[in-house]
Design a protein around this motif. Sequence first.
Motif, PDB file in Angstrom:
ATOM      1  N   ASN A   9     -36.139 -14.658 -94.069  1.00  0.00           N
ATOM      2  CA  ASN A   9     -35.818 -13.900 -95.625  1.00  0.00           C
ATOM      3  C   ASN A   9     -36.955 -14.419 -96.473  1.00  0.00           C
ATOM      4  OD1 ASN A   9     -33.978 -11.590 -95.213  1.00  0.00           O
ATOM      5  ND2 ASN A   9     -32.567 -13.323 -94.528  1.00  0.00           N
ATOM      6  N   HIS A 192     -24.911 -12.482-102.642  1.00  0.00           N
ATOM      7  CA  HIS A 192     -24.210 -12.939-101.170  1.00  0.00           C
ATOM      8  C   HIS A 192     -24.932 -13.913-100.458  1.00  0.00           C
ATOM      9  CE1 HIS A 192     -27.987 -10.863 -99.634  1.00  0.00           C
ATOM     10  NE2 HIS A 192     -27.533  -9.801-100.683  1.00  0.00           N
ATOM     11  N   GLY A 195     -26.207 -12.609 -97.153  1.00  0.00           N
ATOM     12  CA  GLY A 195     -25.270 -12.493 -96.091  1.00  0.00           C
ATOM     13  C   GLY A 195     -24.250 -13.714 -95.650  1.00  0.00           C
ATOM     14  N   ARG A 196     -24.693 -14.880 -96.358  1.00  0.00           N
ATOM     15  CA  ARG A 196     -23.970 -16.315 -95.972  1.00  0.00           C
ATOM     16  C   ARG A 196     -22.547 -16.292 -96.749  1.00  0.00           C
ATOM     17  NH1 ARG A 196     -29.139 -18.265 -96.074  1.00  0.00           N
ATOM     18  NH2 ARG A 196     -29.082 -18.875 -98.139  1.00  0.00           N
ATOM     19  N   LYS A 198     -19.197 -14.665 -98.305  1.00  0.00           N
ATOM     20  CA  LYS A 198     -18.552 -13.640 -97.863  1.00  0.00           C
ATOM     21  C   LYS A 198     -17.433 -13.217 -99.001  1.00  0.00           C
ATOM     22  CE  LYS A 198     -20.447 -13.677 -93.906  1.00  0.00           C
ATOM     23  NZ  LYS A 198     -21.498 -12.825 -93.492  1.00  0.00           N
ATOM     24  N   GLU A 221     -26.851  -0.923-101.606  1.00  0.00           N
ATOM     25  CA  GLU A 221     -26.324  -1.477-100.196  1.00  0.00           C
ATOM     26  C   GLU A 221     -27.579  -2.109 -99.745  1.00  0.00           C
ATOM     27  OE1 GLU A 221     -23.585   0.324 -96.697  1.00  0.00           O
ATOM     28  OE2 GLU A 221     -24.907   1.551 -97.810  1.00  0.00           O
ATOM     29  N   ASP A 222     -27.376  -3.229 -98.893  1.00  0.00           N
ATOM     30  CA  ASP A 222     -28.218  -3.840 -98.439  1.00  0.00           C
ATOM     31  C   ASP A 222     -28.000  -4.022 -96.907  1.00  0.00           C
ATOM     32  OD1 ASP A 222     -30.218  -5.343 -97.573  1.00  0.00           O
ATOM     33  OD2 ASP A 222     -30.079  -6.901 -99.256  1.00  0.00           O
ATOM     34  N   HIS A 224     -29.961  -4.470 -94.427  1.00  0.00           N
ATOM     35  CA  HIS A 224     -30.776  -5.579 -93.821  1.00  0.00           C
ATOM     36  C   HIS A 224     -31.329  -5.244 -92.215  1.00  0.00           C
ATOM     37  CE1 HIS A 224     -26.954  -7.025 -91.739  1.00  0.00           C
ATOM     38  NE2 HIS A 224     -26.413  -6.899 -93.006  1.00  0.00           N
ATOM     39  N   TYR A 229     -33.087  -8.952 -95.592  1.00  0.00           N
ATOM     40  CA  TYR A 229     -32.362  -8.412 -96.737  1.00  0.00           C
ATOM     41  C   TYR A 229     -33.488  -8.154 -97.769  1.00  0.00           C
ATOM     42  CZ  TYR A 229     -27.907 -10.118 -94.891  1.00  0.00           C
ATOM     43  OH  TYR A 229     -26.726 -10.342 -94.219  1.00  0.00           O
ATOM     44  N   ASP A 232     -31.170 -12.145-101.669  1.00  0.00           N
ATOM     45  CA  ASP A 232     -30.217 -12.968-101.705  1.00  0.00           C
ATOM     46  C   ASP A 232     -29.016 -12.453-102.906  1.00  0.00           C
ATOM     47  OD1 ASP A 232     -31.734 -14.055-103.792  1.00  0.00           O
ATOM     48  OD2 ASP A 232     -30.858 -15.847-103.437  1.00  0.00           O
ATOM     49  N   TYR A 234     -27.660  -8.641-104.758  1.00  0.00           N
ATOM     50  CA  TYR A 234     -27.606  -7.111-104.375  1.00  0.00           C
ATOM     51  C   TYR A 234     -28.524  -6.613-105.787  1.00  0.00           C
ATOM     52  CZ  TYR A 234     -24.097  -7.348-101.139  1.00  0.00           C
ATOM     53  OH  TYR A 234     -23.474  -7.523 -99.898  1.00  0.00           O
TER      54      TYR A 234
END
Length: 242
Positions: A9, A192, A195-196, A198, A221-222, A224, A229, A232, A234
Motif C-alpha cells: 500500500n 483502519h 484494514g488491520r 477492526k 467506502e474503501d 480495496h 486501499y 490507512d 477513510y
Amino acid sequence: METTHDGENNFKYRKPRVYETIKAEMPDLIGFQEVLEGARLWLPEVLTDYTVIGCGRCENYSGEGLMLAFRKDKFDLLSFDTEWLSYLPHTTNTTYGGDQSCCPRIMQKAVLLPKDSGLPFVFCNVHLDHEGENARMLGAMQLMQSVLESDLHFIITGDFNAEPTDAAISVIRNCNCRAVKDLTENIKTTFHGFGRLKENCKIDYIFTDYEASELNSYTVEDLHPSGLYISDHYPVIAEFQA
C-alpha cells in the motif's frame, strides 16, 4: 497519506485510487495530512482544477507535512500561513517539548474569498501529535487561538490523533467564543490502518462555526480492489452550504 513502510500500500501504488476518489467526490476544499515529498510534487501536478499549497514540517520546510487544496473556479486566495505547534510558531522544526513526540507538528491556514461574492473565511488544516496528550491539547488551543484571530467564519480539517472524548477535542467543541460544530459527529470510525484495525477509531474531524448539519457527512467506502486501499484512513467528507 504516505509512509515508507506501507508495503503493497505504498503511496506510489495508491496514487490512482487517490486521484479517482478526489475526481469522483470533487470537493471544494481538501485537507491532506502526512504528505511526503513525492505526494507534495504529485498532487499539484494532477489536481489541475485545484490550487494546492503546503510544505513540510521540518527544517527548511522539508519532510512530512500538510497541504491544502481548493477549487480554482470557486475561491481566490487572500493569505496563507504555516504555524508550528510550539511556543515558537514561526520557527521551523520546533515543538512544545514535554510529552510531545520527536515529531514537529504544524497547522496551515488560508483565508479564501468565494468567487460568488460571498464573504471570506478561514480554511485550516492540522495534524496533532500522536503520543502526547498535553501536546495535543496545547496544539488544539493554539489552533483555536489562530482561527479566532479574526471574526471570519472557519472550516477546520485534520487528523487530531484524538478520540471524541479526549481533551484536545473538548478544547475545540467547548470554545466559549463561537458555537463550533463537529460535522463528523455521526461518523464512528476514520482510521483502519490498511484494514488491520477492526474496532472503531475516530481521530479525523471537520469542524466549523457555520450553521451546518452533521447529517450530511460520511466516509468514502474503501473496497480495496486488488488489495490496494485509498489510505490507512477513510476519506472524510462533509457537505454543507455556507
